[in-house]
Design a protein around this motif. Structure first.
Motif, PDB file in Angstrom:
ATOM      1  N   UNK A 146       0.875  -1.174   0.000  1.00 20.70           N
ATOM      2  CA  UNK A 146       0.000   0.000   0.000  1.00 20.70           C
ATOM      3  C   UNK A 146       0.915   1.226   0.000  1.00 20.70           C
ATOM      4  N   UNK A 147       0.468   2.292  -0.664  1.00 17.69           N
ATOM      5  CA  UNK A 147       1.328   3.487  -0.706  1.00 17.69           C
ATOM      6  C   UNK A 147       1.194   4.265   0.599  1.00 17.69           C
ATOM      7  N   UNK A 148       2.227   5.096   0.886  1.00 19.12           N
ATOM      8  CA  UNK A 148       2.180   5.957   2.069  1.00 19.12           C
ATOM      9  C   UNK A 148       0.907   6.799   2.081  1.00 19.12           C
ATOM     10  N   UNK A 149       0.579   7.384   0.898  1.00 18.10           N
ATOM     11  CA  UNK A 149      -0.569   8.278   0.814  1.00 18.10           C
ATOM     12  C   UNK A 149      -1.859   7.554   1.207  1.00 18.10           C
ATOM     13  N   UNK A 150      -2.014   6.348   0.672  1.00 17.63           N
ATOM     14  CA  UNK A 150      -3.211   5.576   0.987  1.00 17.63           C
ATOM     15  C   UNK A 150      -3.230   5.210   2.475  1.00 17.63           C
ATOM     16  N   UNK A 151      -2.083   4.817   2.990  1.00 24.13           N
ATOM     17  CA  UNK A 151      -1.999   4.426   4.393  1.00 24.13           C
ATOM     18  C   UNK A 151      -2.368   5.601   5.292  1.00 24.13           C
ATOM     19  N   UNK A 152      -1.924   6.800   4.905  1.00 26.55           N
ATOM     20  CA  UNK A 152      -2.261   7.995   5.678  1.00 26.55           C
ATOM     21  C   UNK A 152      -3.767   8.187   5.732  1.00 26.55           C
ATOM     22  N   UNK A 153      -4.416   7.997   4.570  1.00 22.23           N
ATOM     23  CA  UNK A 153      -5.870   8.139   4.562  1.00 22.23           C
ATOM     24  C   UNK A 153      -6.514   7.038   5.396  1.00 22.23           C
ATOM     25  N   UNK A 154      -6.004   5.829   5.277  1.00 20.04           N
ATOM     26  CA  UNK A 154      -6.535   4.707   6.061  1.00 20.04           C
ATOM     27  C   UNK A 154      -6.393   5.008   7.552  1.00 20.04           C
ATOM     28  N   UNK A 155      -5.192   5.475   7.952  1.00 18.88           N
ATOM     29  CA  UNK A 155      -4.911   5.697   9.372  1.00 18.88           C
ATOM     30  C   UNK A 155      -5.812   6.785   9.937  1.00 18.88           C
ATOM     31  N   UNK A 156      -5.929   7.889   9.199  1.00 15.47           N
ATOM     32  CA  UNK A 156      -6.704   8.985   9.765  1.00 15.47           C
ATOM     33  C   UNK A 156      -8.201   8.760   9.591  1.00 15.47           C
ATOM     34  N   UNK A 157      -8.585   7.809   8.777  1.00 21.32           N
ATOM     35  CA  UNK A 157     -10.011   7.557   8.569  1.00 21.32           C
ATOM     36  C   UNK A 157     -10.529   6.402   9.415  1.00 21.32           C
ATOM     37  N   UNK A 158      -9.729   5.856  10.264  1.00 16.48           N
ATOM     38  CA  UNK A 158     -10.290   4.891  11.189  1.00 16.48           C
ATOM     39  C   UNK A 158      -9.708   3.488  11.146  1.00 16.48           C
ATOM     40  N   UNK A 159      -8.778   3.208  10.254  1.00 16.22           N
ATOM     41  CA  UNK A 159      -8.139   1.893  10.272  1.00 16.22           C
ATOM     42  C   UNK A 159      -6.941   1.981  11.215  1.00 16.22           C
ATOM     43  N   UNK A 160      -7.140   1.566  12.446  1.00 15.34           N
ATOM     44  CA  UNK A 160      -6.147   1.848  13.493  1.00 15.34           C
ATOM     45  C   UNK A 160      -4.964   0.872  13.454  1.00 15.34           C
ATOM     46  N   UNK A 161      -4.138   0.983  12.469  1.00 15.17           N
ATOM     47  CA  UNK A 161      -3.004   0.074  12.345  1.00 15.17           C
ATOM     48  C   UNK A 161      -1.702   0.790  12.663  1.00 15.17           C
ATOM     49  N   UNK A 162      -1.482   1.923  12.038  1.00 17.49           N
ATOM     50  CA  UNK A 162      -0.255   2.689  12.243  1.00 17.49           C
ATOM     51  C   UNK A 162      -0.621   4.105  12.652  1.00 17.49           C
ATOM     52  N   UNK A 163       0.184   4.650  13.550  1.00 18.40           N
ATOM     53  CA  UNK A 163      -0.042   6.017  13.970  1.00 18.40           C
ATOM     54  C   UNK A 163       0.255   6.976  12.810  1.00 18.40           C
ATOM     55  N   UNK A 164      -0.613   7.966  12.596  1.00 15.65           N
ATOM     56  CA  UNK A 164      -0.509   8.862  11.446  1.00 15.65           C
ATOM     57  C   UNK A 164       0.870   9.504  11.306  1.00 15.65           C
ATOM     58  N   UNK A 165       1.397  10.006  12.423  1.00 16.97           N
ATOM     59  CA  UNK A 165       2.686  10.696  12.327  1.00 16.97           C
ATOM     60  C   UNK A 165       3.802   9.785  11.849  1.00 16.97           C
ATOM     61  N   UNK A 166       3.698   8.497  12.233  1.00 19.26           N
ATOM     62  CA  UNK A 166       4.742   7.564  11.810  1.00 19.26           C
ATOM     63  C   UNK A 166       4.689   7.351  10.299  1.00 19.26           C
ATOM     64  N   UNK A 167       3.487   7.361   9.717  1.00 22.11           N
ATOM     65  CA  UNK A 167       3.356   7.187   8.278  1.00 22.11           C
ATOM     66  C   UNK A 167       3.873   8.432   7.548  1.00 22.11           C
ATOM     67  N   UNK A 168       3.543   9.590   8.091  1.00 24.69           N
ATOM     68  CA  UNK A 168       4.056  10.842   7.490  1.00 24.69           C
ATOM     69  C   UNK A 168       5.582  10.822   7.460  1.00 24.69           C
TER      70      UNK A 168
END
Lengths: 410, 410
Positions: free
Chosen positions: B196-218
């Motif tokens: 999965x791309x970073x961008x998609x993961x960021x959207x996933x993380x901030x939209x409720x898929x609690x897998x990785x903390x948003x700041x860590x993906x950024x």
């Protein structure tokens, strides 16, 4: 205005309510205009919890990692006490061992303090900020790692800090209100001592009066730190404790300051040991190798003139091990019988006054003889006389000696 | 041979047995010849216990002292895990934030990592020693004090360390075995994504898929760290997780990677707001001041042409506060009616493929229309389309969209 170090042990900071109480006591000293550094232990039970985690993860764990884990106990307390002080409007900040730093040698788990850099600390104290310092911990000399001083090390931290800060006094708050002439549970007429010398306190501490950790008293003596033992409960705050100080500060010296006793003694007798040069070394060598601390030693010439009887004491918990070690080399040591007895007690009379007064030991022997208490072993030092007696006579002996030396309260 | 960073969260190191399990996993990577740094959180429950102590001692406590207390949680874990590794014969040592040091800004409780000095660390890694690093903590820039990164900060610590060490990958071990196309509890046919791309993961993380903390993906995106999400249980160790990486590394791009939903949304509608310049600023100003995060915003021209209707969403927990703030300045804002609804859900379709393909939103609207699901609000970004619907349709909508975009597993 004075500069003081206050030390509070694990029980005194055992829960949030007690931490708040400690903060109130500290705030009183601040209100009196003093510069204050506070040394604290881990909340009671916390160190045991952490030690248990280490044991469970790896019984033979690395002492360096043990220090990483166990030092967190004090770190929690300094943070919480700083918060409680700030909540009272007292300016305060916490200091870990590495932040100051308290430099130690590299003996993890039992490190010795080498040097405390007080530059930052003094600057903050002079600005009126309370320093809340983690006891029991330091920074290793070479590799930038956390060290701990070993159990009871917070007393030593406090005294070392008082020495480094050139503090006017070091107040050790604990769960007794001072040092007594003897155990008040045995002698209701025991008196609290206003002052006691370092030398006497050392004998008291190592002979079973569990008030101050021995190393802390040694350090106080070396650096001339005036240590005050005080009760941490609010109802005792206005009551003076016991000052541990140098002999010069004590004007009215008493002949004897205290009577102590220790039931943690076991007696071992080796009969018919062949009386040759080097035999004592051959006997005590294996015990030393087994880390067994031998205390009182008496050697008698036996009747035949070719062999000798040897009696000594060891801590009760080490008796079985000591007997096992000696039996294992019975042929080599050449003794005929080994007998042991753990139903014994060491009773000691302590006082710097003994140095200049004869007859102190005689008073002891007389008092015990009058009660028909048999003395099994005697040992003496410059400021104490110790005797080993049957354990069942402990209370009787302590009371008799307390009266004989005129220590009973009016 | 690779250099890798492994990160284990609080549940994975929740007790002694789990810490031993983590040590076994680490030892496997070492046995494969890799250089390994392990970042760990506090044992589960420990951070909450410490935070509770702080709250109880002083509700308005100092963030600097909070960091002193709370950072001990990770310090305990690094010591214990190092012991467990040594017990397996793996050379290991623990590193606190200040020992490395991990330099942060001075924002205690929510510090940001500025720089990690890896000189010592790399030297040890090259000697074959495992570095066990405390997550979530650092050293403040000016005053030599402990800082913490805020909740979930251990993911960020791991990614930042991987970046600083120029690691080949950063494996985040957690309680799921990867990132899924959607919530498998709702859609049993959900598929695990290999990449999965970073961008998609960021959207996933901030939209409720609690897998990785948003700041860590950024941070991973910024430094190009390849992050792998993996399950920490032994039965999953041979199963590949999901790799979060740059778009270049993904050869077969899917149009849509995932469907997420968030029930933590409440809708507020202001009717008949006077349609003047600056009115939006006057409305959202008080909400921003109240620290309320406004998400989807829609503004319609109303029938009379002089007023407008304004709809937006806020987190459910902030709804009462938001309504209170708006009612308090109703006259100033000049709206006629305020209605609110917390029985809503935001459903989103995410995929970098959208950038180059038209019709993605149309597929969504069509699929929802076919199920008679009414769309209340729509918002879009370059790689996602979100709609607000009645909460009761959540599962139906997610399943319909998962099928419509061809994401169902065979």
């Amino acid at each position: 205005m004075a500069r003081i170090v206050m030390k509070f042990g694990g029980t005194s900071v055992g829960d949030i309510e007690r931490i708040r109480t400690v903060a109130r006591r500290v705030s009183e000293e601040v209100a009196d205009g003093h510069q204050v550094a506070v040394v604290v232990s881990a909340m009671s039970g916390e160190t045991n919890r952490l030690v248990d985690l280490c044991r469970r993860v790896a019984p033979m764990h690395d002492a360096r990692e043990y220090d990483v884990v166990v030092s967190t106990g004090e770190q929690v307390t300094i943070g919480l006490l700083s918060m409680a002080l700030q909540d009272l409007g007292v300016e305060a900040r916490s200091w870990t061992g590495w932040q100051i730093p308290v430099r130690t040698d590299g003996a993890h788990g039992r490190a010795r303090i080498q040097d405390i850099d007080t530059t930052d600390l003094i600057q903050r104290l002079e600005q009126g900020q309370v320093a809340v310092v983690a006891g029991f911990q330091g920074l290793g000399e070479t590799d930038h790692r956390i060290t701990t001083l070993g159990r009871g090390g917070s007393d030593t931290s406090a005294v070392a800090l008082a020495a480094a800060l050139d503090a006017d006094r070091c107040d050790i708050y604990t769960d007794v209100d001072g040092v007594y002439t003897t155990d008040p549970r045995i002698v209701p007429k025991a008196r609290k001592l206003a002052r006691i010398t370092y030398e006497e306190m050392l004998e008291m501490a190592s002979l079973g009066a569990k008030v101050l950790q021995t190393r802390s008293v040694e350090m106080a003596m070396k650096h001339g730190v005036r240590v005050s033992v005080r009760h941490s409960w609010p109802e005792y705050w206005t009551v003076p404790g016991t000052l541990v100080c140098s002999e010069d500060e004590i004007v009215e010296k008493e002949l004897v300051s205290g009577i102590t006793y220790s039931r943690d003694e076991a007696k071992v007798t080796l009969q018919r040991v062949s009386d040759q040069p080097g035999v004592a070394a051959r006997i005590f060598g294996p015990l030393a190798d087994g880390n067994i601390n031998v205390d009182m030693i008496v050697q008698n010439v036996s009747e035949d003139g070719q062999s000798t009887d040897l009696t000594f004491t060891v801590p009760t918990g080490d008796l079985d091990k000591a007997v096992g070690l000696l039996e294992a080399c019975r042929d080599d040591l050449g003794f005929r019988h080994l007998t042991s007895d753990s139903n014994v007690c060491k009773v000691s009379v302590i006082g710097v006054g003994m140095r200049s007064h004869a007859g102190v030991a005689q008073t002891m022997f007389q008092a015990l003889a009058e009660r028909n208490i048999n003395i099994q072993v005697i040992s003496t030092s410059e400021i104490k006389v110790s005797v080993l007696i049957a354990e069942e006579y402990t209370e009787l002996a302590v009371r008799a000696l307390h009266t004989a030396y005129g220590l009973d309260a009016a």
